[in-house]
Design an enzyme around this catalytic site. Structure first.
Site, short mmCIF file in Angstrom:
data_model
loop_
_atom_site.label_atom_id
_atom_site.label_comp_id
_atom_site.label_asym_id
_atom_site.label_seq_id
_atom_site.Cartn_x
_atom_site.Cartn_y
_atom_site.Cartn_z
N PRO A 1 9.32 28.94 -33.75
CA PRO A 1 9.71 29.47 -34.92
C PRO A 1 11.47 29.61 -35.07
O PRO A 1 11.85 29.60 -36.13
CB PRO A 1 9.25 30.68 -35.36
CG PRO A 1 8.83 31.15 -33.69
CD PRO A 1 8.60 29.86 -33.07
N ASP B 1 13.72 19.21 -28.21
CA ASP B 1 13.38 18.74 -26.91
C ASP B 1 12.88 19.99 -25.96
O ASP B 1 12.42 19.54 -24.92
CB ASP B 1 14.45 17.76 -26.31
CG ASP B 1 14.72 16.50 -27.03
OD1 ASP B 1 13.55 16.02 -27.47
OD2 ASP B 1 15.75 16.02 -27.27
N GLY B 2 13.46 21.06 -26.37
CA GLY B 2 13.16 22.30 -25.12
C GLY B 2 11.81 22.68 -25.07
O GLY B 2 11.39 22.75 -24.02
N THR C 1 5.57 29.48 -30.33
CA THR C 1 5.98 30.06 -29.02
C THR C 1 6.68 31.33 -29.39
O THR C 1 7.33 31.44 -30.06
CB THR C 1 6.82 28.99 -28.55
OG1 THR C 1 7.90 28.64 -29.30
CG2 THR C 1 6.08 27.71 -27.90
N ARG D 1 29.24 19.16 -32.69
CA ARG D 1 29.56 19.88 -31.72
C ARG D 1 29.94 19.23 -30.47
O ARG D 1 30.97 19.44 -29.76
CB ARG D 1 28.80 21.11 -31.45
CG ARG D 1 27.49 20.73 -30.82
CD ARG D 1 26.63 22.02 -30.61
NE ARG D 1 25.59 21.75 -30.15
CZ ARG D 1 25.12 21.71 -28.57
NH1 ARG D 1 26.05 22.01 -28.09
NH2 ARG D 1 23.92 21.44 -28.35
N GLU E 1 19.44 21.35 -21.09
CA GLU E 1 19.45 22.74 -21.08
C GLU E 1 20.34 23.02 -19.66
O GLU E 1 20.43 22.22 -18.96
CB GLU E 1 17.98 23.00 -20.79
CG GLU E 1 17.18 22.78 -22.03
CD GLU E 1 17.26 23.56 -23.23
OE1 GLU E 1 18.05 24.60 -23.12
OE2 GLU E 1 16.94 23.14 -24.41
N GLU F 1 9.22 22.22 -21.44
CA GLU F 1 8.35 23.24 -21.43
C GLU F 1 7.06 22.87 -21.07
O GLU F 1 6.17 23.18 -20.16
CB GLU F 1 8.37 24.28 -21.99
CG GLU F 1 9.73 25.19 -21.93
CD GLU F 1 9.79 26.47 -22.86
OE1 GLU F 1 8.73 27.03 -23.09
OE2 GLU F 1 10.78 27.14 -22.97
#
Length: 536
Positions: free
Chosen positions: A124, A182-183, A155, A286, A447, A187
């Protein structure tokens, strides 16, 4: 194959034809549209492509056909609208209609499974908090139209998806879908890899990738830089795609080990990715600004690394692309844990590994061609060749060479630069060395990772992802430039000072133009968002 169903009732005459490639609908049918208000003639102007037929059934006296219709059939990247056709069927034709529907349904899912069961994980907080909205408004209605069974779970914290994947009943689902960046993918794959039946779980539960974050590298690689961010196109891929094997990599530190599926990054690129995290609101821009800052200030990083190289000739790597990867020589076991084959971190590397030592600008390995939109960093990367692609830039190159290289990374042609070393490798060990007073960053799959010695090994074809095509987008759309020829006399090859100056000017102009276009695109998007924000 040619199958026709002709129907007639008080409303008129209907004819539905399926030729194995698409479904043509003729007659005054009714259409329920979610996001468009097109006329029936517009919707049925051309046949509905096989891939866009989600479901067809005969029920309660009518034929129901659930489809995705492109807004512009002439444009492959056109947005898709969810449309449900209703065709009345007279009782005398009920058996024919049911047979026709079953035949079409079996064919549009040929070699695949209809009505898949998915565990859907949504973060979310991903994508500036828009992932849940994407799921509710764009993704879930398409799943429902395809009669897929979805079990949605949010999650709740970092690492929650790992636990979900570890405890999941692998026989209850046909795949795990992530609506996130992609995080969460990282996981979920790690959770599956931590199971005692890791190999079996990875094989039985292919990943379904739907973009809901700021970083959607795998989605871009599957469908391209535009469609990889499109909720409808990526949901269709999950429904109609077939499992494609992808390599994974084990990442080992002294007291930790986990798996990765994207990249391993140290140098100016890891700085650009991680040190700019407070600027995530800028999106992809960025990273560009972070890279420019590193190049203009002449930053370098020190490493001690050893690499197991499979191919060191850049021209040979390019000449072999896009040949399909050969299957792994050893078929992995269908069950059991994932075991490394290289020496442990506290033992010496094999003598045939190559040493890389000293100051570098970047040491960047990847299993995917795109690491972000506009950044085709590893154009020769393929999903299941059992290799990592290593992009290495040492620090003995000028700022202008690095800028020129950076200006071409959008197209993948930066690998032609003399500053770029490009290798196919199977494993590596790297020790980042911090200079006094300088913070260093290591990024694994985008990450934060400890800036300590670690090693990486490729595990071929370990995981699976639902894909419409048997390879990444670069294998369909990118081709390397031909090698430079050396014909002619030495005098004709020797450039004058004026020609060199002109070439440098052009390189800088192209680089600046590229950077300005990214910045302009960002501020245009920001302006549009500002205009949409209601006043209070």
């Amino acid at each position: 194959m040619l199958q026709q169903l002709k129907l007639a009732n008080g409303q008129g005459t209907f004819e539905i034809t399926y030729d194995g490639l698409g479904l043509r609908i003729e007659g005054p049918v009714q259409a329920v549209q979610k996001d468009s208000k097109r006329s029936i003639s517009e919707l049925t102007l051309v046949p509905v492509a096989k891939v866009n037929v989600l479901y067809i059934e005969y029920t309660n006296g009518e034929l129901i056909i659930n489809t995705l219709i492109p807004r512009d059939h002439a444009i492959p990247e056109s947005p898709l609208d969810l449309v449900e056709f209703h065709v009345p069927v007279e009782e005398a034709k009920a058996i024919d209609a049911e047979k026709f529907a079953n035949m079409v349904l079996n064919h549009v899912y040929e070699g695949n499974k209809a009505q898949k069961r998915f565990k859907v994980l949504v973060n979310p907080k991903s994508g500036q908090g828009l992932a849940h909205k994407i799921l509710k408004e764009s993704v879930a209605p398409i799943f429902e139209s395809a009669r897929c069974v979805i079990d949605i779970q949010e999650t709740e914290a970092v690492g929650h998806a790992v636990q979900i994947a570890k405890e999941l009943d692998i026989d209850a689902y046909d795949g795990i879908v992530t609506v996130s960046g992609d995080g969460i993918l990282h996981e979920v794959l790690n959770g599956l890899c931590e199971r005692p039946d890791a190999r079996l779980a990875l094989k039985k539960l292919p990943m379904g990738v739907i973009p809901g974050g700021t970083g959607n590298a795998l989605s871009i690689c599957l469908l391209g830089e535009k469609l990889g961010f499109d909720a409808a196109h990526t949901t269709r891929q999950v429904i109609k795609g077939k499992p494609m094997a992808i390599d994974m990599c084990s990442v080992t530190y002294q007291h930790d080990r986990y798996m990765s599926f994207l990249s391993h990054n140290f140098g100016i690129t890891s700085y650009a990715d991680l040190a700019t995290e407070p600027l995530r609101w800028m999106g992809d821009t960025r990273t560009v600004l972070g890279l420019l800052q590193q190049i203009f200030t002449g930053q370098s990083y020190t490493i001690e690394a050893h690499v197991q190289i499979a191919e060191a000739n850049k021209e040979k790597i390019k000449s072999c692309f896009p040949a399909e990867a050969e299957p792994p020589s050893e078929t992995p076991a269908e069950d059991g844990a994932i075991v490394d084959t290289i020496p442990p971190l506290d033992e010496p590397v094999p003598s045939d590994w190559t040493e890389v030592k000293g100051d570098i600008s970047m040491f960047l390995t990847s299993k995917v061609p795109w690491l972000a939109r506009g950044m085709m960093s590893h154009p020769c990367a393929v999903p299941n060749d059992g290799m990592l692609d290593l992009l290495l830039v040492r620090d003995n190159h000028s700022m202008f060479s690095k800028l020129a290289m950076f200006g071409k990374v959008e197209t993948g042609n930066h690998i032609d630069s003399d500053a770029v070393e490009y290798y196919k490798i199977k494993a590596f060990r790297l020790k980042p060395i911090a200079k006094p007073g300088k913070k260093i960053y290591v990024a694994i799959d985008g990450e934060h990772a400890p800036a300590k010695e670690f090693q990486v090994e490729v595990h071929p074809g370990l995981a699976y992802v639902y894909a419409l095509y048997p390879s990444y987008e670069n294998m369909r759309s990118w081709r390397p430039s031909p090698p430079l020829t050396t014909t002619g006399t030495s005098s004709s090859n020797r450039s004058s000072f004026k020609a060199k100056l002109c070439a440098l000017k052009n390189k800088m102009a192209r680089t600046l133009s590229y950077v300005l276009s990214l910045i302009r695109s960002f501020f245009c998007c920001s302006n549009r968002e500002y205009r949409r924000t209601p006043s209070h």
